[in-house]
Enzyme design. Structure first.
Site, short mmCIF file in Angstrom:
data_model
loop_
_atom_site.label_atom_id
_atom_site.label_comp_id
_atom_site.label_asym_id
_atom_site.label_seq_id
_atom_site.Cartn_x
_atom_site.Cartn_y
_atom_site.Cartn_z
N GLY A 302 0.80 -1.21 0.00
CA GLY A 302 0.00 0.00 0.00
C GLY A 302 0.84 1.27 0.00
CB SER A 303 0.01 4.63 1.27
OG SER A 303 -1.15 4.76 0.48
#
Length: 582
Positions: A302-303
């Site tokens: 993810g981020s």
């Protein structure tokens, strides 16, 4: 000359009248003659008796000789069954025992010597009721020279069986591995099998370094084995394990994990994953859900990948920290639309892209850098290859066979590449430690030794800028990492909330969350990484994003373990006065 016949027919000497008066000695020849007639009969009987006795003793001797040879056969059975030999102790960095050998007793039988298998089975079951009666009887009534019945008996069980006095039953003194910390460091230390051979974790690494050869040759003696000291700090390990277990329960998640990494040396100070297992009961490790998710689990992170996208953009020379990118509207590419979770719908600077975790802004950064440079950068940081370290359980990251523009865009915000949390932590350490990639180790390593293996992957300037951005993401009210803030400590970090792939599609409800923290951020010493799989919103909260769970776990780990790590809190002048007062 007289013939033989005449001599045989020679008349005997005539008896005189005085024969009765002859002395007894004169009658001896007649007695001797009688004995000569009886000797052949008595001699035959004597020879027959001697022969019988010899036959009996020959049978007994042969049986004794057979029994005398069988211990050697039994020894060969022991060798075939790989009797446990001594292993070196495993210690943490401060000398605390993580694994050691203890003496136990194992029960064996020699069925050929068992007189009554039925009675022997009944007697043994009075002490070992957990054994299957049919299995036990079948084992004891066979014709083998040696069989195991039960390994690792207690001293009281051994004594109780000895008191039964069953022929053909014996004991073997063996070395058994004992882990006093139980599940606390299971995924680092690993475990051994029933023959005291390492099958997981650092136990397997020890065997692979040549100990197995010593063990098989019988040369592994306890007196000659130096302890193996790890880089792990048991105090910090306990804290990480406790916080991760609490987080899994608090957020009703499938699993969770945590890692503390020294950014200057690459030493793994703590690492855990839950659900975990007790290495004293190695069969628990067979549960498919008991996996070391930090090093052996592959996830779209993810981020957290925006750490590397931002560092790549700054280090390329094509982007300055003051540059801005348009995030006013979703980005459409190849039939896909890229949205922001917390959309600002405005132009964002490089730090703002990081703070607001903008997918659109990160995608535009990757678009500017290009596909080939993006792939090369992630490869340089080790995110696309298997991490080289002592721990055997390390997974190999996956990536698209062919990178297209859509891959370039989605990978910029952490979708499309699966890597391990350990890979992510090692790469993040390089981003904040001045730009040096240092392969992780589970063994002690000095700064000088680390410098010898370090590889520069980004510039010092880029690293300095990234540290300031890390800190902003925690201190800024809009920062996704604000819940990782810890009073007295300068913490920086980045969240990662990735939608999981379910049946080939990204789920809107199932998430894999992570947080990468660095502290003290003005001169980073440690990376703290936490992960949590499919968390639910805490009671009273609306979201189950990484900032609401993984960041909280990381902050708690820092708060509890910082002093053990040699990082002392700083509260400013007011805090110093308070500390003096106490």
């Amino acid at each position: 000359m007289k013939g033989v016949g005449e001599l045989l027919r020679r008349p005997s000497r005539p008896r005189s009248a005085d024969a009765a008066a002859e002395p007894a000695i004169l009658r001896f020849p007649r007695l001797s003659h009688r004995r000569r007639l009886e000797t052949p009969l008595n001699g035959g009987r004597f020879a027959l008796a001697i022969g019988l006795f010899a036959a009996v003793y020959l049978v007994i001797g042969a049986r004794l000789a057979e029994w005398g040879i069988e211990p050697d056969k039994t020894a060969s059975y022991f060798r075939a069954d790989r009797i446990m030999t001594a292993r070196p102790e495993i210690l943490d960095r401060n000398g605390r025992v993580l694994a050691t050998d203890i003496t136990t007793f194992s029960l064996f039988a020699e069925p050929r010597r068992i007189i009554d298998p039925d009675e022997a089975s009944e007697l043994l079951l009075t002490v070992l009721p957990d054994l299957d009666p049919k299995w036990l009887y079948k084992r004891l009534s066979g014709d083998q020279g040696f069989i195991w019945l039960k390994r690792e008996l207690t001293p009281s069980q051994k004594q109780a069986i000895l008191d039964l006095g069953i022929p053909g039953i014996g004991f073997r003194s063996e070395k058994t591995r004992f882990y006093p910390g139980r599940s606390t460091a299971a995924y680092i230390v690993g475990h051994v099998n029933v023959d005291n051979q390492g099958t997981a974790g650092m136990e397997k690494w020890i065997d692979d370094q040549g100990f197995r050869a010593l063990q098989n040759s019988g040369l592994a003696t306890e007196a000659d084995l130096a302890p193996v000291r790890l880089s792990m700090d048991l105090r910090v390990q306990h804290i990480v394990q406790d916080e991760v277990a609490q987080g899994m329960q608090r957020y009703k998640a499938l699993a969770a994990g945590g890692l503390v990494l020294d950014v200057e040396t690459g030493e793994v100070i703590a690492m855990t994953s839950v659900p975990d297992y007790d290495p004293n009961i190695p069969s628990q490790a067979l549960d498919k859900n008991r996996l070391n998710r930090v090093s052996a689990g592959l996830y779209e992170m993810g981020s957290t990948f925006k750490i590397f996208t931002t560092a790549m953009a700054l280090d390329s020379g094509k982007v300055k920290i003051t540059d801005t990118f348009d995030a006013t509207k979703p980005l459409r590419i190849g039939g896909f639309t890229i949205h922001d979770f917390h959309a600002t719908r405005r132009v964002l600077s490089v730090p703002e892209i990081f703070i607001h975790s903008s997918n659109i802004g990160s995608a535009r950064e990757a678009e500017l850098i290009g596909i080939d440079a993006h792939k090369e950068f992630l490869t340089r940081l080790g995110l696309l290859s298997r991490t080289k370290t002592e721990l055997p359980e390390v997974a190999t990251p996956t990536q698209p066979k062919v990178w297209r523009q859509i891959n370039n865009i989605t990978i910029a915000f952490g979708h499309g590449v699966s890597t391990t949390p350990l890979n992510t932590a090692v790469a993040a350490a390089a981003v904040v430690n001045g730009g040096l990639l240092i392969q992780p180790t589970f063994l002690p390593r000095t700064k000088e030794q680390a410098a010898a293996v370090a590889k520069r992957v980004i510039s010092q300037k880029t690293s300095d800028q990234m540290r300031s951005i890390f800190r902003l993401n925690v201190t800024d009210p809009h920062g996704s990492g604000s819940n990782a803030g810890t009073p007295g400590y300068l913490v920086g970090g980045k969240t990662g909330t990735a939608n999981k792939v379910v049946h080939g599609r990204y789920s809107n409800t199932k998430k894999f969350n992570a947080f990468v923290a660095a502290f003290p951020i003005d001169h980073p010493r440690y990376i703290v990484l936490t992960i949590i799989d499919e968390p639910h919103a805490e009671k009273g909260k609306y979201y189950a994003t990484a900032g609401m769970n993984a960041a909280v776990m990381a902050g708690n780990i820092i708060r509890r373990s910082a002093t053990f790590l040699g990082v002392h809190p700083e509260f400013g002048d007011e805090g110093k006065s308070l500390l003096v007062a106490y």
